[in-house]
Design a protein around this motif. Sequence first.
Motif, PDB file in Angstrom:
ATOM      1  N   GLU A   6      25.001 -46.617-109.304  1.00  0.00           N
ATOM      2  CA  GLU A   6      24.985 -47.118-107.934  1.00  0.00           C
ATOM      3  C   GLU A   6      26.410 -47.328-107.466  1.00  0.00           C
ATOM      4  OE1 GLU A   6      22.275 -50.174-106.806  1.00  0.00           O
ATOM      5  OE2 GLU A   6      20.961 -49.703-108.493  1.00  0.00           O
ATOM      6  N   SER A   8      28.916 -47.796-103.583  1.00  0.00           N
ATOM      7  CA  SER A   8      28.905 -48.130-102.157  1.00  0.00           C
ATOM      8  C   SER A   8      30.094 -47.446-101.497  1.00  0.00           C
ATOM      9  CB  SER A   8      29.009 -49.642-101.974  1.00  0.00           C
ATOM     10  OG  SER A   8      30.306 -50.080-102.339  1.00  0.00           O
ATOM     11  N   ASN A  92      26.706 -42.751 -94.119  1.00  0.00           N
ATOM     12  CA  ASN A  92      25.706 -42.076 -93.276  1.00  0.00           C
ATOM     13  C   ASN A  92      24.325 -42.078 -93.935  1.00  0.00           C
ATOM     14  OD1 ASN A  92      27.565 -41.546 -91.274  1.00  0.00           O
ATOM     15  ND2 ASN A  92      28.076 -39.526 -92.079  1.00  0.00           N
ATOM     16  N   ALA A  93      24.282 -41.891 -95.249  1.00  0.00           N
ATOM     17  CA  ALA A  93      23.008 -41.910 -95.970  1.00  0.00           C
ATOM     18  C   ALA A  93      22.374 -43.291 -95.914  1.00  0.00           C
ATOM     19  CB  ALA A  93      23.219 -41.476 -97.416  1.00  0.00           C
ATOM     20  N   VAL A  94      23.198 -44.321 -96.063  1.00  0.00           N
ATOM     21  CA  VAL A  94      22.686 -45.694 -95.985  1.00  0.00           C
ATOM     22  C   VAL A  94      22.128 -45.954 -94.594  1.00  0.00           C
ATOM     23  CG1 VAL A  94      23.378 -48.127 -95.991  1.00  0.00           C
ATOM     24  CG2 VAL A  94      24.160 -46.591 -97.812  1.00  0.00           C
ATOM     25  N   LYS A  95      22.838 -45.531 -93.552  1.00  0.00           N
ATOM     26  CA  LYS A  95      22.377 -45.745 -92.178  1.00  0.00           C
ATOM     27  C   LYS A  95      21.078 -44.988 -91.917  1.00  0.00           C
ATOM     28  CE  LYS A  95      26.904 -46.554 -90.113  1.00  0.00           C
ATOM     29  NZ  LYS A  95      27.961 -45.998 -89.234  1.00  0.00           N
ATOM     30  N   ALA A  96      20.954 -43.802 -92.477  1.00  0.00           N
ATOM     31  CA  ALA A  96      19.766 -42.962 -92.269  1.00  0.00           C
ATOM     32  C   ALA A  96      18.523 -43.548 -92.926  1.00  0.00           C
ATOM     33  CB  ALA A  96      20.010 -41.551 -92.782  1.00  0.00           C
ATOM     34  N   THR A  97      18.704 -44.336 -93.975  1.00  0.00           N
ATOM     35  CA  THR A  97      17.553 -44.909 -94.676  1.00  0.00           C
ATOM     36  C   THR A  97      17.156 -46.262 -94.142  1.00  0.00           C
ATOM     37  OG1 THR A  97      18.983 -45.855 -96.396  1.00  0.00           O
ATOM     38  CG2 THR A  97      18.052 -43.649 -96.803  1.00  0.00           C
ATOM     39  N   ARG A  98      17.880 -46.764 -93.174  1.00  0.00           N
ATOM     40  CA  ARG A  98      17.548 -48.095 -92.611  1.00  0.00           C
ATOM     41  C   ARG A  98      16.451 -47.989 -91.601  1.00  0.00           C
ATOM     42  NH1 ARG A  98      23.586 -50.531 -91.879  1.00  0.00           N
ATOM     43  NH2 ARG A  98      24.023 -50.678 -94.073  1.00  0.00           N
TER      44      ARG A  98
END
Length: 98
Positions: A6, A8, A92-98
């Motif tokens: 993991e 960030s 961007n991946a984190v934002k897309a999964t929210r």
Amino acid sequence: MAELIETSPKAVLELAREIGRGMKEVRRLNDELTASVKALGTTFQDEGYLVIRDYVMQTQKKIQDVESGDGSGLNFKTVMKKLVEYAELLENAVKATR
């Protein structure tokens, strides 16, 4: 079986910054050593001095090579740029999964 690690975007950006700071410190220390060796060379030269001088010159060249990508093909500026790009992708991946 591969382990998942993991991370960030913040951690990746910090790694890029640390690489930059580390390279800057290596340059500073090598410049300091070069100046000291030059000062020593004005007062004292023997075989030992020549060995140290040559070592310092080789180290300076290696630092330049790694920074520019010459020789080893490894370019720390490129590595840092790719880490920043990776951090952006993670964000961007984190934002897309929210």
